[in-house]
Scaffold this motif. Sequence first.
Motif, PDB file in Angstrom:
ATOM      1  N   VAL A  42     -27.123 -33.097 -59.464  1.00 55.16           N
ATOM      2  CA  VAL A  42     -27.521 -34.335 -58.788  1.00 55.16           C
ATOM      3  C   VAL A  42     -26.304 -35.146 -58.385  1.00 55.16           C
ATOM      4  N   ASN A  43     -25.334 -35.290 -59.281  1.00 60.29           N
ATOM      5  CA  ASN A  43     -24.138 -36.067 -58.947  1.00 60.29           C
ATOM      6  C   ASN A  43     -23.316 -35.397 -57.854  1.00 60.29           C
ATOM      7  N   ALA A  44     -23.331 -34.069 -57.836  1.00 69.31           N
ATOM      8  CA  ALA A  44     -22.619 -33.372 -56.752  1.00 69.31           C
ATOM      9  C   ALA A  44     -23.253 -33.709 -55.405  1.00 69.31           C
ATOM     10  N   PHE A  45     -24.581 -33.724 -55.337  1.00 69.88           N
ATOM     11  CA  PHE A  45     -25.253 -34.064 -54.083  1.00 69.88           C
ATOM     12  C   PHE A  45     -25.094 -35.541 -53.735  1.00 69.88           C
ATOM     13  N   VAL A  46     -25.089 -36.419 -54.748  1.00 69.04           N
ATOM     14  CA  VAL A  46     -24.893 -37.848 -54.478  1.00 69.04           C
ATOM     15  C   VAL A  46     -23.532 -38.095 -53.868  1.00 69.04           C
ATOM     16  N   ILE A  47     -22.490 -37.478 -54.428  1.00 66.60           N
ATOM     17  CA  ILE A  47     -21.143 -37.662 -53.885  1.00 66.60           C
ATOM     18  C   ILE A  47     -21.023 -37.057 -52.495  1.00 66.60           C
ATOM     19  N   ALA A  48     -21.641 -35.875 -52.310  1.00 65.39           N
ATOM     20  CA  ALA A  48     -21.464 -35.169 -51.048  1.00 65.39           C
ATOM     21  C   ALA A  48     -22.294 -35.759 -49.922  1.00 65.39           C
ATOM     22  N   PHE A  49     -23.542 -36.173 -50.204  1.00 63.74           N
ATOM     23  CA  PHE A  49     -24.463 -36.543 -49.133  1.00 63.74           C
ATOM     24  C   PHE A  49     -24.781 -38.034 -49.087  1.00 63.74           C
ATOM     25  N   THR A  50     -24.765 -38.713 -50.225  1.00 58.61           N
ATOM     26  CA  THR A  50     -25.127 -40.127 -50.230  1.00 58.61           C
ATOM     27  C   THR A  50     -23.928 -41.026 -49.981  1.00 58.61           C
ATOM     28  N   SER A  51     -22.810 -40.715 -50.597  1.00 59.69           N
ATOM     29  CA  SER A  51     -21.612 -41.531 -50.400  1.00 59.69           C
ATOM     30  C   SER A  51     -20.852 -41.062 -49.156  1.00 59.69           C
ATOM     31  N   ASP A  52     -19.846 -41.846 -48.767  1.00 60.57           N
ATOM     32  CA  ASP A  52     -18.984 -41.500 -47.627  1.00 60.57           C
ATOM     33  C   ASP A  52     -17.697 -40.815 -48.070  1.00 60.57           C
ATOM     34  N   PHE A  53     -17.680 -40.263 -49.265  1.00 60.66           N
ATOM     35  CA  PHE A  53     -16.459 -39.638 -49.777  1.00 60.66           C
ATOM     36  C   PHE A  53     -16.055 -38.446 -48.917  1.00 60.66           C
ATOM     37  N   ILE A  54     -16.999 -37.563 -48.596  1.00 63.93           N
ATOM     38  CA  ILE A  54     -16.670 -36.378 -47.805  1.00 63.93           C
ATOM     39  C   ILE A  54     -16.323 -36.743 -46.362  1.00 63.93           C
ATOM     40  N   PRO A  55     -17.091 -37.596 -45.663  1.00 67.54           N
ATOM     41  CA  PRO A  55     -16.680 -37.983 -44.302  1.00 67.54           C
ATOM     42  C   PRO A  55     -15.294 -38.622 -44.254  1.00 67.54           C
ATOM     43  N   ARG A  56     -14.980 -39.451 -45.244  1.00 63.75           N
ATOM     44  CA  ARG A  56     -13.637 -40.051 -45.264  1.00 63.75           C
ATOM     45  C   ARG A  56     -12.575 -38.994 -45.472  1.00 63.75           C
ATOM     46  N   LEU A  57     -12.859 -38.036 -46.355  1.00 60.50           N
ATOM     47  CA  LEU A  57     -11.885 -36.980 -46.637  1.00 60.50           C
ATOM     48  C   LEU A  57     -11.655 -36.111 -45.407  1.00 60.50           C
ATOM     49  N   VAL A  58     -12.738 -35.731 -44.726  1.00 57.19           N
ATOM     50  CA  VAL A  58     -12.617 -34.889 -43.530  1.00 57.19           C
ATOM     51  C   VAL A  58     -11.869 -35.634 -42.424  1.00 57.19           C
ATOM     52  N   TYR A  59     -12.202 -36.902 -42.246  1.00 54.65           N
ATOM     53  CA  TYR A  59     -11.527 -37.667 -41.190  1.00 54.65           C
ATOM     54  C   TYR A  59     -10.038 -37.801 -41.478  1.00 54.65           C
ATOM     55  N   GLN A  60      -9.681 -38.098 -42.701  1.00 54.78           N
ATOM     56  CA  GLN A  60      -8.274 -38.343 -43.021  1.00 54.78           C
ATOM     57  C   GLN A  60      -7.424 -37.094 -42.829  1.00 54.78           C
ATOM     58  N   TYR A  61      -7.955 -35.928 -43.158  1.00 54.73           N
ATOM     59  CA  TYR A  61      -7.134 -34.717 -43.121  1.00 54.73           C
ATOM     60  C   TYR A  61      -7.378 -33.857 -41.886  1.00 54.73           C
ATOM     61  N   LYS A  62      -8.346 -34.225 -41.026  1.00 54.19           N
ATOM     62  CA  LYS A  62      -8.592 -33.390 -39.848  1.00 54.19           C
ATOM     63  C   LYS A  62      -8.585 -34.177 -38.544  1.00 54.19           C
ATOM     64  N   TYR A  63      -9.191 -35.363 -38.540  1.00 50.19           N
ATOM     65  CA  TYR A  63      -9.355 -36.081 -37.272  1.00 50.19           C
ATOM     66  C   TYR A  63      -8.445 -37.305 -37.138  1.00 50.19           C
ATOM     67  N   SER A  64      -7.907 -37.799 -38.216  1.00 48.53           N
ATOM     68  CA  SER A  64      -7.067 -39.000 -38.121  1.00 48.53           C
ATOM     69  C   SER A  64      -5.752 -38.669 -37.421  1.00 48.53           C
ATOM     70  N   PRO A  65      -5.362 -39.475 -36.432  1.00 50.64           N
ATOM     71  CA  PRO A  65      -4.098 -39.181 -35.733  1.00 50.64           C
ATOM     72  C   PRO A  65      -2.865 -39.405 -36.594  1.00 50.64           C
ATOM     73  N   ASP A  66      -2.942 -40.309 -37.565  1.00 47.06           N
ATOM     74  CA  ASP A  66      -1.754 -40.608 -38.383  1.00 47.06           C
ATOM     75  C   ASP A  66      -1.971 -40.303 -39.865  1.00 47.06           C
ATOM     76  N   GLY A  67      -3.061 -39.642 -40.185  1.00 46.89           N
ATOM     77  CA  GLY A  67      -3.309 -39.277 -41.577  1.00 46.89           C
ATOM     78  C   GLY A  67      -3.795 -40.417 -42.444  1.00 46.89           C
ATOM     79  N   THR A  68      -4.197 -41.524 -41.837  1.00 46.84           N
ATOM     80  CA  THR A  68      -4.736 -42.665 -42.590  1.00 46.84           C
ATOM     81  C   THR A  68      -6.202 -42.839 -42.236  1.00 46.84           C
ATOM     82  N   MET A  69      -6.797 -43.895 -42.790  1.00 49.61           N
ATOM     83  CA  MET A  69      -8.214 -44.166 -42.549  1.00 49.61           C
ATOM     84  C   MET A  69      -8.434 -45.099 -41.365  1.00 49.61           C
TER      85      MET A  69
END
Length: 941
Positions: A766-793
Motif C-alpha cells: 500500500v505504501n509503495a502505491f501511495v508514494i508512486a501514484f498518490t504523491s508527486d514523488f515520482i513525477p518530480r523525480l522523472v522531471y528533475q532527471y529527464k526533462y529539467s533543462p538545468d537539473g533542478t525543479m
Amino acid sequence: MRTGDTYQPVPGEDKNPDMDFVNTSSKSKQSIHMKNRYADDGSSYPQLGPYFSDGQRRVDYVLVYDIEQPASVQQNSSIFGKNSFIQRLRRRLSSRAPLQPKEDPEIAAQEQQAHYHEDDKRLRREEFEDNILQTGLELEKEEKISGMGYLKIHAPWNVLCREAEFMKLKMPTKKVYEVKQGSNLVEKIRLYIHKITAPLHPKVGANQQENRKPLSHPFSREKQHLFDLSDRDQFFDSKTRSSIVHEVLKRTKCRRARYSMGITSLLASGTYVSGYPLHDGDIEGVDADRNDRRLLYEEWACYSVFYKYQPIGLIRKYFGEKVGLYFAWLGVYTQMLIPAAIIGVIVFLYGCATVDDNIPSMEICDPRNNITMCPLCDRVCSYWRLATACGTARASHLFDNPATVFFSVFMALWAVLFMEHWKRRQMRLNYIWDLTGFGEEEQEEHKDHNRAEYEFKVMKKTMRKEHKHDKNEKVKLTCTDRLPAYLTILMTMAFLIVVTFAIVFGVILYRISIRAALHMSTYPAARSNIRATVKTTAAIINLIIIIILDEVYAAIARWLTTLEVPKTDKSFEQRLIFKTFILKFVNAFTPIVYLAFFRGRLVGRPGNYLYVIGSYRMEECAHAGCLMELCIQLCITMLGKQLIQNNLFEIGIPKLKKMLQKKKPGSQQEELNKTMQRHEKDNLLCPFVGLNPEYMEMIIQFGMVTLFVASFPLAPLFALLNNIIEIRLDAKKFVKELRRPIAVKAKDIGIWYNLLRGLSKVAVIVNAFVIAFTSDFIPRLVYQYKYSPDGTMHGFVDHTLSYFNVSDFQEGTEPLDPMHLGYKVEICRFKDYREPPWSSTPYELSKEFWAILAVRLAFVIVFQNVVMLMSDFVDWLIPDIPKDISLQMHKEKVMMVELFMKEQGQRLVARDNYNQDNCASTSPAGESPTQPRSRPITHND
C-alpha cells in the motif's frame, strides 16, 4: 476424568447444624435441602468478605438465579399486609361489591405456562446442584427478598488436588534455582535498560526476586511431598481455584431435559442468570484490606501512574494468562510506537523546515506566473488562478516530501521489528509463567466443551432421527446442515460490503453537490474556503458513519456467527473475529482507499468529463494532489475514533449506566454498600464479554499507523498518545467496572498475530502505491532527471499542466461567468499529461504520461521487493526464542530429571531399609527375608 465419569463422594468437614451450608457427605440421589438465608432490611452479616457464612471457607464461584415467588404471594400486594385500615376497607367493600367476572382463560393459561417454566428451571437447578455435590464441591444458598438467589460454591482441598492433577496444572515445587542472565550484547543492553528504568516499574511483590524461580511440575497427589504445602490456603490462588470450579461445572451435566445440559446450556436457557468468580475485595474506602485488586488499582489503573510499566505478573496472577498476554502485547506495541512517533515528528518537522525552499510550491504561490486554471465544476464554477491554491500546496509539502519515502521504509521495518520483539517477549512470558509445556496434549485435554446452541441443534436433529434403527450413531452437525447458514452469511457479508461502498459513494455525491452549492452562494465567507469546507465536512461525515456502522456491523457479525452454530467457544471466537475484522476493516478503510487511489483518476478531461447519476461530474484532486485530503481524512478518523469511542463508549456510557443504577441518595447508597456482600456487589458490575473488542480496536489502529503512513507521518504519535490513555482506561475497566473473568490459559495471542502479520505485509504494498501514484514523488523525480533543462525543479509546475481551448467545452458545461477574472480566457490549464490542442492528436495522453507511469510501476516493484527482502532478513536475523530463555528451559529439564532421580533413589533406599528391618524382626534364623513388593500401595485422598 471425563464427562461421563462418576464421582465418588468426598467427605466434607464437620458441620455445625446452625451453619447454612451443605455437607457433601450425603450419598442420596434426591434433592439435598440447603438452608436459605433471607436478608431483611437492617440486617448485618458477620463476614462481608468472599466467604461462606462460617467465615472460613472461601467462595470460589457464584451462580445467580431468579427466585419466582409463589402465586399466592404474587397475587397479594405487600401493602395490605402492613396497613390494617386498608384491609378493613377492603373487607367492607368486598361485602357490597358485585360478583367479579371470571378470569380470562387465555391469561390463566399463560400464567400457568410461565409457572411451569419456572418450576422446570427450579427442578433443573436442584438436579444440577445434586450433581455438583457429588463432585465434592460444597454449596451454600442465599436468597434475597429482592428476588435474587445466590449459589455460592467452595472447592475443598481434596477436590482442588484432584482437579489440579486432572487438568495437569503446573505448580511450583520446593526446588528453587537461580536464573542466570544472558551474557550476549542484546541481553546486556536489555539488563542495562531495565536497570536505568527501575523507578518506572510498579511497586508490586511480583517484581521482587526476579533472579530466583521455583521449579514447576504438573501437580500430582502421589508427589505432594515435592510441593511446598506449608500454607494450603495460598497454594492454590483465587484465580486457580475459580478456574478449577468452572472446569468442574462445565463437566457436570443436568439430564432432566431430553438432552444433557451443562452450565453453558443452563446459563443460556435462563436457569441461572449469571456465573462468575469473585473479586478479592474492595478497592476504595478506609476499611478496604490490602488485596491484589486494590494493588492493581493503585499501581496500574490510576492515571497518575501512566508513565510506569504495567505489573504484567500481577495482572496474570489476578486475571489469568489470556488477559495478561493482551496487556503485555498492548504494552509492547505502545513502547514500539515511541521510536516510530519520534521519527514521524522529525519527518513532519523536516517538511516544515523545507517548505520555504520547495520550488514547486514557490512557483504555485508566485502571482507573476498568472496561470489560469479550468473550472472545477460545470456552469456555476468559473476560471481560477493557480496562485489561490498556495496554502494547499505549502501544506501538502509537509507530508509529501522526500523524507516520507524514508519513513515508509522505516515503518515497514518497524512492523517487522515489532512482530519479532513481541515473539521474543511472548516466549519470555511463557517461560516465566510456566507455559512452555502447554502444548498440543494440554490443549487437547483442555479443549472447549460444546456450546449450548450446538447441543440444542444436535438435540433437535437427534429427535428428528429417532425413528431410525441405528440409535447409537453419533449425531453431529454437518456442512449440509449448515449450508443455509453459510449461504446467508455469504450474501449478508456481500450485501454489507456493497452498503459500505454505496455510503462512500453517497459522501462523494455530497462533496460534488456541496462544492457546486458553495460556488453558487452569494456569501463571500462561503466562497472563500470552499476546498477546506468540503474536505473537513466530508471527513466528519465519514467519521460519524464509520462509528455508527462499527457498532451495527459488530452486532450483525455476532448474529451471523450464532447462525453458523460453531461447536466450541474457540471456534465461535475465531469465526466471529474473522467476520468482524472484514466488516470493520472495509468500513474504516474504504473512504481512505478511495482518496488514495481512485479520486482524481476517474475524472476525464475538460470537454470530455466523466459523469455519474446524470450531471454529477467526478471530483478532481487539488493541484498538489490528493495527499492532503488523504491526510485530513486519516487525521480526523484516527482522532475521532479514539476520542469518541474511548471517551464516549468506554467512559461515558458505563458512567451513565452507573448513575441510572444509583436511584437512592448518596448516604443511603453508601450504607447499602456497607451491608452488601462481595457476591452482591460483583453482581452489579458489568459482565466480561471478552477481549475481542479491545484487540479489534488496536488492530484497526495498527492498520491506520502502517498502511497509509506515507501520507500521514504523525499517525504513530496520535496512536502513542491514545494508547497511553487506553492502557489505564482498560485497566480501570477491568479492575473496577467489570466482573472478574474466568482465568484462561493461553501461550499466544492467537489469530490476532496472523492479522498483524498480514497487515504488515499489505502495508508495504500500500505504501509503495501511495508514494508512486498518490504523491508527486515520482513525477518530480522523472522531471528533475529527464526533462529539467538545468537539473533542478524549476518549471515543474508548468510541466505538469496541460492546455485546453475553452472553445472545446461541451455545450451546457461552459462557465456562466467567463469574465470572473476580469479578462476573457481563451486557454486554461488542467493537471494532466496530455497533448496540447494545436497538436496532431489533441488531448491524447502524452509520452511524458507513459514514461512516468513506467517509472511508477518500476518503483512499486523495486520498493516492494527491497523492503520485503529487508524485512525477511531482519526476521531471519532475530531468533524467536531469546538465547538465555532457551538455556534456562534446557536447564529446567535437566534439573527436573535430577530431582526425580534423587527422589526415586531416596524412596528405594527407604523401602529397602524398611524391608530389612521388617525381615530382621519377624524372620526365624536361617530363613531368607521375603522379597519386597515391587511398588508400595498408595491411597488416593
